[in-house]
Design an enzyme around this catalytic site. Structure first.
Site, PDB file in Angstrom:
ATOM      1  N   ASP A  22      -8.678 -19.173   8.386  1.00 19.31           N
ATOM      2  CA  ASP A  22      -8.016 -18.663   7.967  1.00 19.31           C
ATOM      3  C   ASP A  22      -6.798 -18.143   7.286  1.00 19.31           C
ATOM      4  OD1 ASP A  22      -8.743 -14.532   7.719  1.00 19.31           O
ATOM      5  OD2 ASP A  22      -8.575 -16.572   9.737  1.00 19.31           O
ATOM      6  N   ASP A  27      -3.138 -18.862  12.931  1.00 18.52           N
ATOM      7  CA  ASP A  27      -4.244 -19.920  12.321  1.00 18.52           C
ATOM      8  C   ASP A  27      -3.433 -20.711  12.191  1.00 18.52           C
ATOM      9  OD1 ASP A  27      -5.332 -17.376  10.544  1.00 18.52           O
ATOM     10  OD2 ASP A  27      -7.504 -18.666  11.049  1.00 18.52           O
ATOM     11  N   ASN A  49      -7.616 -13.834   5.537  1.00 17.34           N
ATOM     12  CA  ASN A  49      -6.194 -13.340   5.500  1.00 17.34           C
ATOM     13  C   ASN A  49      -6.217 -13.362   3.838  1.00 17.34           C
ATOM     14  OD1 ASN A  49      -5.509 -12.840   7.535  1.00 17.34           O
ATOM     15  ND2 ASN A  49      -5.378 -14.666   8.760  1.00 17.34           N
ATOM     16  N   THR A 132     -11.482 -18.202  14.476  1.00 17.31           N
ATOM     17  CA  THR A 132      -9.554 -17.637  14.410  1.00 17.31           C
ATOM     18  C   THR A 132     -10.190 -16.569  12.981  1.00 17.31           C
ATOM     19  OG1 THR A 132      -8.776 -19.442  13.688  1.00 17.31           O
ATOM     20  CG2 THR A 132      -8.320 -18.971  15.502  1.00 17.31           C
ATOM     21  N   PHE A 172      -9.623  -7.115  12.726  1.00 19.62           N
ATOM     22  CA  PHE A 172      -9.673  -7.746  11.276  1.00 19.62           C
ATOM     23  C   PHE A 172     -11.023  -8.841  11.163  1.00 19.62           C
ATOM     24  CE2 PHE A 172      -8.590  -8.696   7.084  1.00 19.62           C
ATOM     25  CZ  PHE A 172      -8.918  -9.867   6.837  1.00 19.62           C
ATOM     26  N   ASN A 173     -10.974  -9.649  12.155  1.00 16.08           N
ATOM     27  CA  ASN A 173     -11.868 -10.645  12.050  1.00 16.08           C
ATOM     28  C   ASN A 173     -13.715  -9.825  12.122  1.00 16.08           C
ATOM     29  OD1 ASN A 173      -9.947 -12.785  11.451  1.00 16.08           O
ATOM     30  ND2 ASN A 173     -10.194 -12.888  13.851  1.00 16.08           N
ATOM     31  N   HIS A 247      -2.225 -14.385  17.345  1.00 14.93           N
ATOM     32  CA  HIS A 247      -3.892 -13.936  17.645  1.00 14.93           C
ATOM     33  C   HIS A 247      -4.632 -15.406  17.971  1.00 14.93           C
ATOM     34  CE1 HIS A 247      -2.747  -9.545  16.865  1.00 14.93           C
ATOM     35  NE2 HIS A 247      -2.702 -10.051  15.499  1.00 14.93           N
ATOM     36  N   ASP A 248      -4.055 -15.940  16.918  1.00 15.86           N
ATOM     37  CA  ASP A 248      -5.501 -17.362  16.941  1.00 15.86           C
ATOM     38  C   ASP A 248      -5.072 -18.517  18.107  1.00 15.86           C
ATOM     39  OD1 ASP A 248      -5.434 -16.837  13.522  1.00 15.86           O
ATOM     40  OD2 ASP A 248      -6.698 -15.813  15.035  1.00 15.86           O
TER      41      ASP A 248
END
Ligand code: RIB
Ligand code: CA
Length: 320
Positions: A22, A27, A49, A132, A172-173, A247-248
């Site tokens: 996303d 990402d 996102n 992700t 969030f994910n 993060h991703d």
């Protein structure tokens, strides 16, 4: 299942992966690392996102900037049962605010990411799925084609943690689509989780962003600008963070650079009902024989400097 997930990537035989994403600033960087270190079979997009139209646009832009020939297929525009919720407070309205981005070269290859994932993983066994963003596409594919659980090499995802970011309990994910996450975490095959415990150790610190900006070419400027925006929203919202948690890429590097991480093999399940805890990854860390069998390699630590060098080198590879 084996005591933990083992991956056998070599430079001469990069792992085949599908990124389900996303974009999303982090990402975008995950796509760069995957393009350099894996056989990126394709990119599928999910609402998260930003709305699906934006995340799909951004994925195509990243594919174009890296001059890749892999397809982009767009997927679900909302979670399985809950309304779509986004994160413009972190990524901006476009999902990738902060840089001068080109127009996408065209539309996605299809609007049926789920069907493409199923067809591709049936035609070619041994693909890693690397989600992700919210897990809706992956859950829909596993529900429509249960045989995928035995055809894919595994799932390496960014999500979850022992603490949350969208709520005190939920990352969030997972928070976006807990029902989908529940299906993914119980699919029964190899599963790697890059949660907030590890990704918050991996920050886009100012000197690290300057390393990117110092690379030659336009791509480095675009990505450094994206990092600056992303870190700006992080610093504005957090008391002690110095740079955005990247993060991703951790979900990709867990496969391509497993030596950079520490991990614990644990039982993880998803809270789908809690008023205050929906989307929580419940990681069973009790030292009791009664604990259910482990189902997930939970990443617990990263060599952040070495990990950042992987990102810089990947960007440099596409910079000219
Ligand atoms: O909580 C962080 C996750 O949510 C990352 O994947 C970020 O891109 C957003 O999707
Ligand atoms: Ca994401």
């Amino acid at each position: 299942m084996s005591p933990s997930v083992s991956v056998s990537a070599t430079p001469s035989r990069p792992l085949p992966i599908i990124i389900d994403c996303d974009p999303g600033h982090d990402d975008a960087i995950a796509i760069v690392v995957a393009a350099k270190h894996t056989e990126l079979v394709g990119i599928t997009t999910i609402a998260g996102n930003a709305p699906l139209s934006a995340t799909t646009r951004n994925a195509i832009i990243m594919r174009d900037l890296l001059e890749l020939d892999c397809p982009v297929h767009s997927g679900a525009n909302r979670p399985l049962v809950r309304p779509a919720r986004h994160a413009d407070y972190v990524h901006g309205k476009s999902g990738m605010d902060g840089a001068d981005l080109p127009e996408p070269s065209g539309p996605p290859a299809s609007h049926d990411a789920v069907g493409w994932i199923i067809e591709t993983c049936r035609q070619r066994e041994g693909i890693w799925l690397v989600p992700t963003g919210p897990l809706t596409n992956i859950a829909l594919a596993l529900r429509a084609a249960p045989d995928l659980a035995n055809r894919i090499a595994g799932i390496s995802l960014m999500g979850g943690g022992t603490f949350g970011n969208r709520t005190a309990a939920a990352e969030f994910n997972i928070w976006c689509d807990p029902e989908a996450a529940d299906m993914v975490f119980s699919y029964g095959g190899p599963l790697i989780m890059a949660g907030l415990d590890v990704t918050h150790q991996f920050q886009a610190l100012p000197h690290r962003i300057e390393q990117v900006r110092s690379l030659p070419g336009h791509l480095a400027v675009v990505l450094a600008d994206l990092f600056d925006f992303f870190s700006g929203t992080y610093r504005a919202r957090h008391r002690h963070i110095e740079g955005a948690a990247v993060h991703d890429p951790c979900a990709v590097m867990a496969l391509t650079h497993p030596h950079l991480f520490t991990r614990e093999f644990a039982h993880v399940e998803i809270e789908t009902h809690g008023t205050r805890t929906a989307g929580m990854t419940v990681i069973d860390q009790r030292d009791l024989k009664e604990v259910p069998d482990a189902n997930c390699d939970v990443l617990t630590g990263i060599d952040a400097d070495a990990g950042w060098q992987v990102i810089v080198d990947a960007i440099a590879h596409f910079s000219h």
